[in-house]
Scaffold this motif. Sequence first.
Motif, short mmCIF file in Angstrom:
data_model
loop_
_atom_site.label_atom_id
_atom_site.label_comp_id
_atom_site.label_asym_id
_atom_site.label_seq_id
_atom_site.Cartn_x
_atom_site.Cartn_y
_atom_site.Cartn_z
N UNK A 18 0.84 -1.19 0.00
CA UNK A 18 0.00 0.00 0.00
C UNK A 18 0.87 1.25 0.00
N UNK A 19 0.57 2.15 -0.92
CA UNK A 19 1.35 3.40 -0.99
C UNK A 19 0.76 4.44 -0.04
N UNK A 20 1.57 4.89 0.89
CA UNK A 20 1.09 5.86 1.89
C UNK A 20 2.11 6.97 2.11
N UNK A 21 2.94 7.24 1.07
CA UNK A 21 4.13 8.07 1.28
C UNK A 21 3.91 9.57 1.07
N UNK A 22 2.92 10.12 1.70
CA UNK A 22 2.70 11.56 1.49
C UNK A 22 3.49 12.46 2.44
N UNK A 23 4.11 11.86 3.43
CA UNK A 23 4.88 12.66 4.38
C UNK A 23 6.28 12.06 4.50
N UNK A 24 7.27 12.89 4.92
CA UNK A 24 8.65 12.42 4.95
C UNK A 24 8.86 11.17 5.82
N UNK A 25 8.14 11.09 6.94
CA UNK A 25 8.43 9.96 7.82
C UNK A 25 7.66 8.70 7.46
N UNK A 26 6.86 8.76 6.40
CA UNK A 26 6.31 7.52 5.85
C UNK A 26 6.79 7.45 4.41
N UNK A 27 7.85 6.69 4.19
CA UNK A 27 8.54 6.71 2.90
C UNK A 27 8.20 5.49 2.06
#
Lengths: 303, 254
Positions: B41-50
């Motif tokens: 699942x792509x959840x990378x909208x913030x730096x700490x979730x890459x």
Amino acid sequence: MVDLEVKIGGLTLKNPVMTASGTFGYGTEYADFIDLARLGGIIVKGTTLHHREGNPYPRMAETPSGMLNAVGLQNKGVDYFIEHIYPEIKSLNTNVLVNVSGSCIEDYVTTAEKINALEKVPAIELNISCPNVKQGGMAFGTSAKGAAEVVAAVRKAYHKTLIVKLSPNVTDIAEIAKAVEAEGADSVSLINTLLGMAINAEKRRPVLSTVTGGLSGACVKPIALRMVWQVSRAVKIPVVGLGGIMNATDAIEFMLAGATAVQIGTANFIDPAVTVKVVEGIEEYLQRHGMTDVNQLIGALEI
Amino acid sequence: MKKILDTTIVAVEWLNTKNVLLTLTASQQMPDMLPGQFVEVRVDNEPDVFLRRPISIHFFDPQKNLLYLMVQVVGKGTKRMAALKVGDVLNLILPLGNTFSVPENPQRLLLVGGGVGVAPLLYLGAELKKKGHVVTFLLGARTAADLLRMEAFLAYGEVYVTTEDASMGEKGFVTQHSLLQQQNFDFIYTCGPTPMMQAVARYAKEKGIPCEASLENTMACGLGACLCCVTDTQHGHKCVCSDGPVFNINELKW
């Protein structure tokens, strides 16, 4: 139409986009998502003379805008590669390059010799910069003398395009680049991962089994870009830029800084189709800027 | 064939304070999926979730083109997933990983799950029942409130429960349930916390029952390329994402 072809020593790439070793397996892992033939090249997983199990789990830690890995060059050895993997990938309609690593000079030389005999592998990337193995790897890449010694020995045994992958964990990367250029390297690629560390405060334990690991991803891009710029001004051989390239704009920035080609690594984990998007994005950029040849981008930074 | 697919959330159901059931659909038909497989699942909208997050397939209905994911909120990535609303788009890579073995002739099969580890057992139970097997679920949780979707499991077989506080079913761990002394099974499947799966594996070995466990390691690529998620096996390090997540317990160094 724009011309995307670039040259690295005797190696011709249909476009400047390659995949970074260790992030793209042997290419076939990504064949469901992209047409591998659209890539300039695939640099396969780091290969050593003997089978390596790599480091214990956990080997990966997510960090802000990046990740640490401590895989430790897990691979089945060069003979297994030649016998079982090479036949599967030699007919891919792109350049297949092998990343060669070792724990002593003799291992590098023997592995490079064996790869030299493979008709469909036009180049190797000599990994003197892996931060995740105790012996060899980065030990060679962190001094100009060590780097020169291993490159000189491999150069005698390897007769195709020799790219040397440099470590960013040094004070003066340009000095190392000049040393390997003097020993006959056809190109340098940079940067390998930056030595880093992650801690689980609640458990008061390191996240990685090896305590330290190699940092990659978007967070390393400014450092990589700076090093590509420094090295490309210091050497005459072509520079291959990598480190945190997430999209076409990032790739273009590396080329403006002096890279002749680029590698996409960690971004493949987030978007397995990113490489082809980077190729398309470079093409679109060139058209938009009225350029006809991607070589016009190389080192075109205006200061 | 694996696909990168934009899916749309059609339902969000909170199962308790920390587990949410997401129902997703797509404008095109989703590829076939097997029990035990997972999605990235792509959840990378913030730096700490890459990186992407691997989530097991809870259920798949190809006729309705609906995919069900059970998500436990444990960190920033899963927190982001749990905050999704109906109509939101979620980018997935699917399907990934291997599947469970299915015996050829009808047999008595035991599916043992703990915590959010029950997630892949629903689709497995459904497929096994469809093939004529007798399915029994043994589900463990800390408390009755932690037991996830018991009513859904009842559609495919008998359900036995243990809770650590005796708020539902028998008190204790799944391996202490009296069911294991009363009935014989031909094959055991397990998914849950590692100590639970190891206890189930010990039971299976003692009884000489074949057993498969579904592992969960932190992953980067999910495709067998980065070699980050390895588990130690009798045949060296193997990728949980591409050689697994389902392993025969005899292959693991448990």
